[in-house]
Enzyme design. Structure first.
Site, PDB file in Angstrom:
ATOM      1  N   ASP A  31       0.851  -1.187   0.000  1.00  0.00           N
ATOM      2  CA  ASP A  31       0.000   0.000   0.000  1.00  0.00           C
ATOM      3  C   ASP A  31       0.890   1.242   0.000  1.00  0.00           C
ATOM      4  O   ASP A  31       1.900   1.307   0.703  1.00  0.00           O
ATOM      5  CB  ASP A  31      -0.904  -0.012   1.243  1.00  0.00           C
ATOM      6  N   ILE A  32       0.514   2.231  -0.807  1.00  0.00           N
ATOM      7  CA  ILE A  32       1.322   3.445  -0.948  1.00  0.00           C
ATOM      8  C   ILE A  32       1.289   4.295   0.326  1.00  0.00           C
ATOM      9  O   ILE A  32       2.197   5.091   0.578  1.00  0.00           O
ATOM     10  CB  ILE A  32       0.823   4.254  -2.170  1.00  0.00           C
ATOM     11  N   ASN A  88     -12.707  -3.017   2.902  1.00  0.00           N
ATOM     12  CA  ASN A  88     -13.556  -1.851   3.079  1.00  0.00           C
ATOM     13  C   ASN A  88     -14.661  -1.942   2.023  1.00  0.00           C
ATOM     14  O   ASN A  88     -14.385  -2.240   0.853  1.00  0.00           O
ATOM     15  CB  ASN A  88     -12.750  -0.561   2.898  1.00  0.00           C
ATOM     16  N   HIS A 101     -10.217  -5.268  -3.351  1.00  0.00           N
ATOM     17  CA  HIS A 101      -8.879  -5.511  -2.809  1.00  0.00           C
ATOM     18  C   HIS A 101      -8.991  -5.882  -1.341  1.00  0.00           C
ATOM     19  O   HIS A 101      -9.872  -5.418  -0.628  1.00  0.00           O
ATOM     20  CB  HIS A 101      -7.971  -4.285  -2.984  1.00  0.00           C
ATOM     21  N   HIS A 103      -6.938  -5.900   2.208  1.00  0.00           N
ATOM     22  CA  HIS A 103      -5.809  -5.340   2.945  1.00  0.00           C
ATOM     23  C   HIS A 103      -5.238  -6.403   3.880  1.00  0.00           C
ATOM     24  O   HIS A 103      -5.981  -7.065   4.599  1.00  0.00           O
ATOM     25  CB  HIS A 103      -6.261  -4.164   3.822  1.00  0.00           C
TER      26      HIS A 103
HETATM   27  P1  5GP Z   1      -9.616   1.381   0.255  1.00  0.00           P
HETATM   28  O1  5GP Z   1      -9.770   2.544   1.179  1.00  0.00           O
HETATM   29  O2  5GP Z   1     -10.278   1.617  -1.084  1.00  0.00           O
HETATM   30  O3  5GP Z   1     -10.021   0.082   0.890  1.00  0.00           O
HETATM   31  O4  5GP Z   1      -8.071   1.220   0.032  1.00  0.00           O
HETATM   32  C1  5GP Z   1      -7.377   1.729  -1.048  1.00  0.00           C
HETATM   33  C2  5GP Z   1      -5.924   1.676  -0.688  1.00  0.00           C
HETATM   34  O5  5GP Z   1      -5.166   1.848  -1.863  1.00  0.00           O
HETATM   35  C3  5GP Z   1      -5.494   2.762   0.297  1.00  0.00           C
HETATM   36  O6  5GP Z   1      -4.980   2.172   1.482  1.00  0.00           O
HETATM   37  C4  5GP Z   1      -4.437   3.557  -0.485  1.00  0.00           C
HETATM   38  O7  5GP Z   1      -3.364   3.973   0.331  1.00  0.00           O
HETATM   39  C5  5GP Z   1      -4.004   2.578  -1.554  1.00  0.00           C
HETATM   40  N1  5GP Z   1      -3.568   3.204  -2.787  1.00  0.00           N
HETATM   41  C6  5GP Z   1      -4.188   4.208  -3.452  1.00  0.00           C
HETATM   42  N2  5GP Z   1      -3.529   4.516  -4.571  1.00  0.00           N
HETATM   43  C7  5GP Z   1      -2.451   3.689  -4.632  1.00  0.00           C
HETATM   44  C8  5GP Z   1      -1.397   3.535  -5.572  1.00  0.00           C
HETATM   45  O8  5GP Z   1      -1.298   4.219  -6.594  1.00  0.00           O
HETATM   46  N3  5GP Z   1      -0.449   2.585  -5.294  1.00  0.00           N
HETATM   47  C9  5GP Z   1      -0.524   1.798  -4.171  1.00  0.00           C
HETATM   48  N4  5GP Z   1       0.444   0.910  -3.998  1.00  0.00           N
HETATM   49  N5  5GP Z   1      -1.524   1.920  -3.269  1.00  0.00           N
HETATM   50  C10 5GP Z   1      -2.476   2.848  -3.493  1.00  0.00           C
END
Ligand code: 5GP
Ligand code: ZN
Length: 110
Positions: A31-32, A88, A101, A103
């Protein structure tokens, strides 16, 4: 499959993202914006919007995501210390990227 979907583009190798694991079904990358020392994302190559959009065809994808998460936890050394697996779901559940996705979060100090 929308080409403006970030995780479609990442899983197709169209962005410079290092994969910790890849097979025909899914990819795993960091995760970024990590919420813990270990924060990996397990992402299917198939575009599925989120948990609410899973169909009966997706049983094997979902189980593979969980099994690969288990294997990745072992690989990065958090199997025994413990970790969280988290989906999520929709905006109210914290979903920001609308491509399924999982986590994998762990590695906290004891
Ligand atoms: P969500 O909140 O949708 O469950 O999680 C999305 C996740 O994707 C977040 O934790 C966010 O930090 C991660 N994320 C968003 N953009 C990127 C990206 O370009 N590269 C990576 N490696 N992670 C990302
Ligand atoms: Zn997508």
């Amino acid at each position: 499959m929308p080409n403006d979907c970030l995780f479609c583009n990442i899983s197709k190798g169209q962005t410079p993202t290092e994969f910790l694991f890849e097979n025909d079904t899914l990819v795993v990358f960091k995760d970024i914006n990590p919420h813990a020392p270990v924060h990996l994302l397990i992402v299917p190559k198939k575009h599925i919007r989120g948990i609410n959009d899973l169909t009966d065809d997706d049983h094997s994808i979902l189980s593979e995501m969980i099994m690969v998460a288990r294997d990745m936890a072992a690989e990065v050394g958090v199997s025994q210390s413990g970790y969280k697996l988290l989906f999520n779901v929709e905006k109210g559940g914290g979903q920001v990227i609308f491509h399924l996705h999982l986590h994998l979060i762990g590695g906290w100090k004891k």
